[in-house]
Structure formats: C-alpha cells, structure tokens
Design an enzyme around this catalytic site. Structure first.
Site, PDB file in Angstrom:
ATOM      1  N   HIS A  84       0.927  -0.925  -0.022  1.00  0.00           N
ATOM      2  CA  HIS A  84       0.074   0.138   0.162  1.00  0.00           C
ATOM      3  C   HIS A  84       1.098   1.282  -0.287  1.00  0.00           C
ATOM      4  O   HIS A  84       0.370   2.164  -0.304  1.00  0.00           O
ATOM      5  CB  HIS A  84      -0.900  -0.318   1.383  1.00  0.00           C
ATOM      6  CG  HIS A  84      -0.418   0.153   2.155  1.00  0.00           C
ATOM      7  ND1 HIS A  84      -0.203  -0.669   3.285  1.00  0.00           N
ATOM      8  CD2 HIS A  84      -0.060   1.520   3.535  1.00  0.00           C
ATOM      9  CE1 HIS A  84       0.626  -0.863   4.746  1.00  0.00           C
ATOM     10  NE2 HIS A  84       0.687   1.642   4.370  1.00  0.00           N
ATOM     11  N   ASP A 136      -0.053  -7.522   0.859  1.00  0.00           N
ATOM     12  CA  ASP A 136       0.752  -6.061   0.735  1.00  0.00           C
ATOM     13  C   ASP A 136       2.351  -6.203   1.121  1.00  0.00           C
ATOM     14  O   ASP A 136       2.237  -6.116   2.335  1.00  0.00           O
ATOM     15  CB  ASP A 136      -0.240  -5.714   2.406  1.00  0.00           C
ATOM     16  CG  ASP A 136       0.227  -3.990   2.369  1.00  0.00           C
ATOM     17  OD1 ASP A 136       0.891  -3.649   1.328  1.00  0.00           O
ATOM     18  OD2 ASP A 136       0.254  -3.707   4.091  1.00  0.00           O
ATOM     19  N   GLY A 228       2.742   6.254   9.476  1.00  0.00           N
ATOM     20  CA  GLY A 228       4.151   6.268   8.601  1.00  0.00           C
ATOM     21  C   GLY A 228       5.475   4.963   9.385  1.00  0.00           C
ATOM     22  O   GLY A 228       6.262   4.644   8.498  1.00  0.00           O
ATOM     23  N   SER A 230       4.097   2.028   8.144  1.00  0.00           N
ATOM     24  CA  SER A 230       4.050   1.274   7.632  1.00  0.00           C
ATOM     25  C   SER A 230       5.442   0.354   6.611  1.00  0.00           C
ATOM     26  O   SER A 230       6.032   1.401   6.283  1.00  0.00           O
ATOM     27  CB  SER A 230       2.881   1.560   6.670  1.00  0.00           C
ATOM     28  OG  SER A 230       1.381   1.770   6.717  1.00  0.00           O
ATOM     29  N   GLY A 231       5.093  -0.601   5.912  1.00  0.00           N
ATOM     30  CA  GLY A 231       6.484  -1.035   5.162  1.00  0.00           C
ATOM     31  C   GLY A 231       7.318  -1.557   6.226  1.00  0.00           C
ATOM     32  O   GLY A 231       8.279  -1.818   5.679  1.00  0.00           O
TER      33      GLY A 231
END
Length: 290
Positions: A84, A136, A228, A230-231
C-alpha cells in the site's frame, strides 16, 4: 558459459557466504526491559544505527525527501516495503528515493547516509487495496547499489515461521511513524517489542478480515505501530544472534487500541515471489539452520 569445476564450487560457496551475512547488527540494539511512556506507540528511542536494515521510503522533492513509509534492505540492490506504500505509483519510480543509514528520518547530512534512486517498483500481483490490504508487499529495485557499512546491513528473510509467530513469543518493530494516532511523526527512529497474537484471537478482534496465509497479528494496548510505520520490519533474533524479518507493518484499527493488534504481512508467504522477482539474489533461509 562453462565454468571450471573449481570455479563453480568457489562461486556457490561465495553466494552461500553472502546469504549468511544478513541479519547482523554491528551497533547492538538496546533490548533492555525498560518500557518507555513515549510512543511508536509504547516504545523507546532506538540506539542510533542499531537496526541497520531500516530505510526511509520517501517522496523526492525540492525540500528533500519526505517520509512516506518504512522499509528494509534485503540485498544491496533491493528493498522491501508494504504494497500500500506504492499502490498507484508503480509507474513513477523516479519520484521516490530510498534513504539508508540514518537515525533521523528528515536528515540530509548524517555521516554515512545514502540516498538511492529507484529503478523499478514491483507490487505483488495479488495485491488488494480494499477493504484492507492483502498480499501487502512490494519490492523496490534500486538504480545504484547500497554500500554496506556498520550503519547499513541487510536483514534475513525466513523460509518458515510456524514456531516463531505464535503466543507467547514477541518481536521487535521499528519506525518513524506517528507517536500518537493522527499525531506527528517521530524525527528519530523508535522501537517497540510486541507480542504475537494467535490467528483465532485476532479473528475475533478483526471479524472476517484475517487471512492467516498472508497475515500475522502482533501488539496489544499501548504497544503498537502507527501511521508512517507502514512497510517497516517486524523482526526476531534467532538463537545464534541473527535477525530475521517475519513481517511488514501493514494495517490496524487505530493505534495501540485494546483488542486491536497490528496486522503484518507474513514474509514466508512471499519467498517464491521474492526469489523470482530478484532473480534469486534474495532467498529465504531456514532461521533455525545455524
């Protein structure tokens, strides 16, 4: 091309050695039991450069490189982040940069930092954006290679996880995300230890949402990732001291809410795709094979 037999042996030995050098932390992280009141949510400031695979995935502009998401170095030419984080932008690799070797996300002058251009963005072909992200994950192919230092190292990827990502085990997550829900991002890298939550319990907390094949649940009230982050990586250290990334920060209901753990992309679900996409430069390894 035909290699002499000895050259073949040397080549494969070198390749195996390179694979085994992932997951090292030349600057040891502070894994003490102190629980901070400050938040990642619920974590503490990380020891600078102690999570050397952590990257800033950022949008390039006139005023530098602004944080979009986290990510991790998995090879000198590859970074992994959440799908995402790149959805809708896969055709614009030149708009992004990968910043490595930094403690402050907005830094432009830390000693040894590297800001790398992106060659291509590889979103997983099964990625679904709605109602919540599934499959994801994305791989970032770099235009120039990462130069490894004491502040920059790749993390290992596990080929199996069934005995690790279960209660009562825990993992560490890191990032520059907001320090409260809808709050401001942290300028310095933060860390928090989060407990795994077994799928049946997580399914109660997130009805009709959890796909155990590609998701891991971890976290509890006051211990969580936030916007923030994420990943970014969810990592566990194996018995010989090597760090493996079992998950990528994906989504969750709020931040650090009761009965709403964080949801992470399950790395073991993607081993074949990662190997294929990177032309076998990055391969998952047995975390217990030491």
């Amino acid at each position: 091309m035909n290699f002499p037999a000895l050259a073949v042996v040397v080549f494969f030995a070198a390749s195996a050695a390179a694979q085994q050098q992932c997951g090292q932390t030349p600057v040891p992280p502070n894994l003490g039991s102190k629980e901070g009141n400050e938040e990642i949510v619920g974590g503490t400031n990380a020891q600078p450069y102690s999570w050397p695979w952590q990257v800033v995935w950022c949008k390039s502009g006139w005023f530098g490189c602004s944080l979009e998401c986290g990510g991790s170095v998995i090879d000198n030419g590859w970074v992994v982040t959440a799908g995402h984080c790149v959805y809708g932008s896969t055709n614009s690799p030149s708009s992004f940069r990968v910043k490595v070797g930094v403690y402050s996300e907005d830094s432009s002058s830390e000693s040894g930092e590297q800001v790398l251009e992106v060659q291509a963005i590889h979103l997983h072909p099964k990625y679904q954006a709605n109602p919540d992200p599934q499959w994801d994950i994305a791989l970032i192919e770099l235009k120039t290679q990462v130069a490894y230092t004491n502040h920059i190292q790749p993390v290992c990827l596990p080929s199996k996880d069934s005995t690790v990502v279960v209660e009562p085990n825990s993992a560490w997550v890191t990032g520059w995300g907001t320090t409260t829900e809808d709050g401001s991002i942290s300028k310095t890298l933060r860390q928090v230890k989060v407990p795994f939550v077994n799928p049946p319990t997580c399914e109660i907390d997130y009805p009709h949402t959890i796909n155990e094949e590609v998701m891991i649940c971890a976290g509890q009230k006051n211990l969580d990732t936030c916007q923030g982050d994420s990943g970014g990586p969810l990592v566990v250290q194996n018995p010989n001291g090597t760090w493996y990334m079992y998950g990528l920060t994906s989504f969750g209901q709020g931040c650090a809410e009761y009965k709403h753990p964080g949801i992470y992309s399950r790395v073991t679900a993607y081993c074949d795709w990662i190997a294929q996409t990177t032309s076998n430069k990055v391969q998952c390894q047995d975390p217990m094979n030491f």
